[in-house]
Design an enzyme around this catalytic site. Structure first.
Site, PDB file in Angstrom:
ATOM      1  N   ASN A  70       0.797  -1.229   0.000  1.00  0.00           N
ATOM      2  CA  ASN A  70       0.000   0.000   0.000  1.00  0.00           C
ATOM      3  C   ASN A  70       0.830   1.281   0.000  1.00  0.00           C
ATOM      4  OD1 ASN A  70       0.802  -0.545   2.631  1.00  0.00           O
ATOM      5  ND2 ASN A  70      -1.098   0.202   3.553  1.00  0.00           N
ATOM      6  N   GLY A 112       1.913  -5.795   7.489  1.00  0.00           N
ATOM      7  CA  GLY A 112       1.004  -6.544   6.634  1.00  0.00           C
ATOM      8  C   GLY A 112      -0.162  -7.121   7.417  1.00  0.00           C
ATOM      9  N   SER A 113      -0.780  -8.146   6.857  1.00  0.00           N
ATOM     10  CA  SER A 113      -1.972  -8.734   7.464  1.00  0.00           C
ATOM     11  C   SER A 113      -1.620  -9.601   8.664  1.00  0.00           C
ATOM     12  CB  SER A 113      -2.716  -9.587   6.431  1.00  0.00           C
ATOM     13  OG  SER A 113      -1.967 -10.753   6.122  1.00  0.00           O
ATOM     14  N   GLY A 150       1.554 -12.065   9.095  1.00  0.00           N
ATOM     15  CA  GLY A 150       2.411 -11.730  10.222  1.00  0.00           C
ATOM     16  C   GLY A 150       2.629 -12.904  11.156  1.00  0.00           C
ATOM     17  N   GLU A 153       3.665  -4.749  12.578  1.00  0.00           N
ATOM     18  CA  GLU A 153       2.565  -3.786  12.418  1.00  0.00           C
ATOM     19  C   GLU A 153       1.535  -4.452  11.531  1.00  0.00           C
ATOM     20  OE1 GLU A 153       0.282  -1.381  10.736  1.00  0.00           O
ATOM     21  OE2 GLU A 153       1.945  -0.132  10.023  1.00  0.00           O
ATOM     22  N   CYS A 168      -3.495   0.908   6.887  1.00  0.00           N
ATOM     23  CA  CYS A 168      -3.584   0.130   8.126  1.00  0.00           C
ATOM     24  C   CYS A 168      -4.294   0.903   9.231  1.00  0.00           C
ATOM     25  CB  CYS A 168      -2.198  -0.300   8.582  1.00  0.00           C
ATOM     26  SG  CYS A 168      -1.048   1.055   8.847  1.00  0.00           S
ATOM     27  N   GLU A 200       7.177   1.820  15.294  1.00  0.00           N
ATOM     28  CA  GLU A 200       7.850   2.454  14.175  1.00  0.00           C
ATOM     29  C   GLU A 200       7.886   3.962  14.447  1.00  0.00           C
ATOM     30  OE1 GLU A 200       9.004   0.607  11.785  1.00  0.00           O
ATOM     31  OE2 GLU A 200       7.795  -1.215  11.726  1.00  0.00           O
TER      32      GLU A 200
END
Length: 484
Positions: free
Chosen positions: A153, A229-230, A234, A251, A285, A462
């Site tokens: 994304n 990601g998903s 993950g 994340e 996200c 992050e």
């Protein structure tokens, strides 16, 4: 870069052929072929890990003085801004996002290198008092080879988000982009090389996540993983990381709530609500996809929002519409399934018509949508759609709003819209999320403050100075020195 070949970058080598074959990336607005890319296999994975290992153990980066490394990182940011137009257009064509969002992405990526480049020579340990005849202190060292698995994304920005602090901490890096959006990663590598980053300090590996991503995550030469990601993907990455017991930054998305009280400044709140869910077609996200609205204004808010999404423009990202396409036809099919679910669970209100341009007929477009008349038990209120669907849920009291917001398997971010400072602060304190915006949502370039979530939204942070710790080891040194 149309119909060109995107290579792998391993050490100082550029590989246009690899053992995993050749992939292709297409413009999601038109379906047109953009580029082919070399796909790695086990051979190239081992080469990349060896190159990163050698760079960390023996390379020039670790021997440089901190201010010298900082200058190179800041030069990377400068080169990004010099190539802002080129990178933004590539990112728009590859991902489908509106051009203004792609410009933001490049600006944000540059800020990461400015920010962490300025911090390299300010990372200090501590002196620990042990009493007479002892000196004790801590030093901060890079953790080693850091693997960065990047989603589709915000490819360019999310590469920078993790790689900048990893390099600042002294790590070497392997980047594994998503196969849907591989193009801008090669621009990133070229900029790093031009800025003077030493050989092997950053390596690029393209390939399928189920093959290359898994091989990299399980490789004993990798010391740390940063993943965005998903949740299911993950979890697989975490299982791979556990096979050789390495730390990971995760994340994993969200189903974030925006709390809209009746006393809010509606003229100011409406654009924030819309931006919070329809930016990049909802493929974000931290999208604010659950709107909790005080019951006394619920119907009015739903009507206003429906009117606004009916007036949105849809089109190719390069034309900078209100909303571009989804990243792929596979993602389009997934979102359309959720629209069918929404229509069964509540009242589905659709927005702007699909583009009428024949050139966009094969594009991955869906209409923006709102679903009303549901409660927080609905699937569309609990599952991450990753598309332009806003679920609206009424509440009566501030306490109920917080309870609904927290009743989610996710806990990434939240927004609170109210002129009552007590309600705002009380809600912010009680919301089980990593970031709360009050009378705002998704502020600025947000490089300076930490970002991450609770629960299934992942762990670790992050951005901000907090991000550095994921890429460092703390070493304690103790000396006993009585008089001879």
């Amino acid at each position: 870069m149309t119909n060109s070949m995107i290579p792998l970058a391993i050490g100082d080598a550029t590989l246009t052929e690899a053992s995993g074959g050749v992939g292709e990336t297409r413009n999601p607005a038109t379906g047109a072929l953009l580029s082919h890319f070399a796909m790695a296999g086990e051979v190239e994975v081992n080469m990349a890990v060896n190159a990163a290992r050698k760079a960390f153990d023996e390379g020039a980066w670790g021997r440089m003085r901190p201010f010298e490394r900082g200058r190179i990182l800041q030069r990377i940011g400068e080169l990004m801004l010099e190539r802002r137009d080129e990178i933004a257009r590539i990112e728009t064509e590859d991902s489908g996002k509106p051009l203004r969002d792609a410009y933001w992405e490049v600006d944000c990526a540059a800020r990461f290198f400015e920010f962490y480049g300025g911090f390299v020579d300010k990372m200090q340990g501590n002196s620990i008092p042990l009493g007479p005849n002892y000196s004790d202190w801590t030093t901060l060292e890079g953790i080693g080879v850091s693997l960065h698995i990047i989603p589709w994304n915000y490819s360019f920005q999310l590469i920078a988000r993790g790689v900048a602090p990893a390099l600042a901490a002294g790590c070497s890096v392997i980047i594994k982009p998503a196969t849907e959006t591989p193009m801008s990663a090669w621009n990133f590598i070229q900029i790093c090389r031009e800025a003077g980053l030493p050989e092997g300090q950053v390596n690029l590996i393209n390939g399928r996540g189920s093959v290359v991503g898994d091989l990299l995550a399980r490789h004993p030469g990798v010391d740390q993983i940063t993943f965005t990601g998903s949740v299911p993907t993950g979890q697989r990455v975490l299982e791979a990381a556990a096979s050789h017991a390495i730390p990971s930054n995760m994340e994993l998305g969200g189903k974030s709530a925006q709390l809209l009280f009746a006393d809010a400044d509606m003229d100011a709140a409406m654009p924030m609500v819309l931006g919070g869910v329809f930016t990049h077609c909802g493929q974000v996200c931290n999208a604010g996809t659950r709107l909790l609205v005080q019951r006394s204004v619920h119907d009015e808010v739903v009507s206003k929002l429906h009117d606004k999404i009916k007036g949105m423009t849809l089109g190719a990202g390069i034309d900078d519409p209100d909303m571009g396409p989804l990243v792929s036809n596979a993602q389009k099919a997934s979102v359309e399934e959720y629209y069918e679910i929404a229509a069964k669970e509540g009242e589905l209100l659709l927005g702007a018509d699909l583009p009428g341009d024949a050139a966009l007929a094969n594009g991955a477009f869906v209409r923006p949508a709102i679903v009303a008349g549901v409660d927080n038990t609905a699937r569309v209120a609990r599952e991450e759609v990753f598309g332009p669907l806003l679920t609206v849920i009424p509440f009566d009291t501030a306490e109920e709003a917080v309870q609904i917001a927290n009743d989610s398997p996710f806990g990434l971010v939240a927004g609170v819209h109210t002129q009552n400072i007590s309600n705002a602060l009380a809600a912010a304190e009680r919301l089980r999320v990593g970031q709360v915006w009050i009378n705002s949502f998704g502020v600025g370039l947000d490089v300076e403050f930490p970002f991450g979530g609770y629960k299934l939204s992942g762990f670790g942070r992050e951005k901000g100075l907090e991000a550095i710790s994921a890429y460092q080891q703390v070493k304690n040194i103790c000396i006993r020195h009585p008089f001879a």
